[in-house]
Design an enzyme around this catalytic site. Sequence first.
Site, PDB file in Angstrom:
ATOM      1  N   GLU A 127       0.889  -1.199   0.008  1.00  0.00           N
ATOM      2  CA  GLU A 127       0.082  -0.014   0.107  1.00  0.00           C
ATOM      3  C   GLU A 127       0.739   1.183   0.143  1.00  0.00           C
ATOM      4  OE1 GLU A 127      -2.838  -0.456   3.446  1.00  0.00           O
ATOM      5  OE2 GLU A 127      -3.567  -2.115   2.481  1.00  0.00           O
ATOM      6  N   ASN A 169       2.122  -5.208  -3.221  1.00  0.00           N
ATOM      7  CA  ASN A 169       0.641  -5.411  -2.865  1.00  0.00           C
ATOM      8  C   ASN A 169      -0.006  -4.182  -2.583  1.00  0.00           C
ATOM      9  OD1 ASN A 169      -1.379  -7.711  -2.408  1.00  0.00           O
ATOM     10  ND2 ASN A 169      -1.286  -6.820  -0.441  1.00  0.00           N
ATOM     11  N   HIS A 206     -10.599  -5.781  -2.515  1.00  0.00           N
ATOM     12  CA  HIS A 206     -11.620  -5.553  -1.550  1.00  0.00           C
ATOM     13  C   HIS A 206     -12.837  -4.747  -2.202  1.00  0.00           C
ATOM     14  CE1 HIS A 206      -9.361  -6.838   1.906  1.00  0.00           C
ATOM     15  NE2 HIS A 206      -8.295  -6.206   1.480  1.00  0.00           N
ATOM     16  N   GLU A 235      -6.561 -10.433  -1.415  1.00  0.00           N
ATOM     17  CA  GLU A 235      -7.088 -10.209  -0.288  1.00  0.00           C
ATOM     18  C   GLU A 235      -8.780 -10.145  -0.525  1.00  0.00           C
ATOM     19  OE1 GLU A 235      -5.921  -6.935   2.099  1.00  0.00           O
ATOM     20  OE2 GLU A 235      -3.617  -7.469   1.686  1.00  0.00           O
ATOM     21  N   ASP A 237     -12.408  -9.792  -1.099  1.00  0.00           N
ATOM     22  CA  ASP A 237     -13.943 -10.076  -0.463  1.00  0.00           C
ATOM     23  C   ASP A 237     -14.896  -9.008  -1.191  1.00  0.00           C
ATOM     24  OD1 ASP A 237     -13.028  -7.529   0.568  1.00  0.00           O
ATOM     25  OD2 ASP A 237     -12.781  -8.362   2.595  1.00  0.00           O
TER      26      ASP A 237
END
Length: 305
Positions: A127, A169, A206, A235, A237
């Site tokens: 990030e 990432n 996400h 990750e 979702d």
Amino acid sequence: ADTLAAAAQQSGRYFGTAVAANKLGDGTYVNILNREFDMVTAENEMKMDALEPNQNQFSYGTADRIVNQAIGQGKRVRGHALAWHMQQPGWMQNMGGTQLRNAMLNHITQVATYYRGKIYAWDVVNEAFADGNSGGRRDSNLQRTGNDWIEAAFRAARSADPNAKLCYNDYNTDNWSHAKTQGVYNMVRDFKSRGVPIDCVGFQAHFNSGNPVPSNYHTTLQNFADLGVDVQITELDIEGSGSSQAQQFQGVTQACLAVARCTGITVWGIRDSDSWRASGTPLLFDGSGNKKQAYNSVLSALNSG
Ligand code: G3I
């Protein structure tokens, strides 16, 4: 195949999940973990604050419970994350300059050396790019040590564990037309052209109504892969429920399967009740551990890939 891992393995890919150490005593949780997944990411336990609570005093016990459980079950591990502006230990948060740069490099060297041989891929830097339209770096104490901090981190990780794949990432890098996506792409292209050791790019993925799965997702993954790196969904979702949610999970799965260098997908938790999101139902199993419609759509996409 009738599990996510077995279905993904048919095309040489993996299917992983985030794992929290304090749930390894939950029978339903562990049962699903062992049955469905072949890659594990520690949700918090391998972050800087967890592993180096006091400077140069490392604390591996909780992380090792996750790593050893995974390896004992024949699973692989994604390491998350060696350097990040968040979840830094208190002693690091107010550091700057050369002192912070050296502390970061020492952390990377110590941790990647400790886990050498056990990690499939490390999120070396997490990030580091800004949200919004600048396409530039995020301001942080690490960024303020100099713009070369990211490549310094990758070089330290490569020296410590030459066989782990080294990933950058980030989130909100899914839409090809977003400035943040372009900023990360330009960094990776630059790293590849100058021989900075980077092997993969992680797309956190996400998604919610404000940040839906983009229609150009496949384009994004393919363009990064064309730079000569693996890509991974790290990750995943997706907020929502029912067939709408299931279709979006299917689309993300198909986008990965359509890119030869998309090596696997990780969801960020097992049951809806395990999610970091305070509310909502963004995962593949309901709170009781039952398979959701989203699970079935992912499994069938993997089986027809
Ligand atoms: O462990 C402490 C506990 O001792 C304390 O009593 C409790 C009180 O708040 O906090 C606990 O720590 C929490 C930790 O999760 C473990 O549950 C932190 O407050 C909480 O901030 C932390 O949240 C994590 C978050 O990263 C922190 O940034 C989430 O679980 C985790 O899912 C989330 O994961 C991130 C990825 O690492 C990077 N990408 C985004 C993703 C979602 O935010």
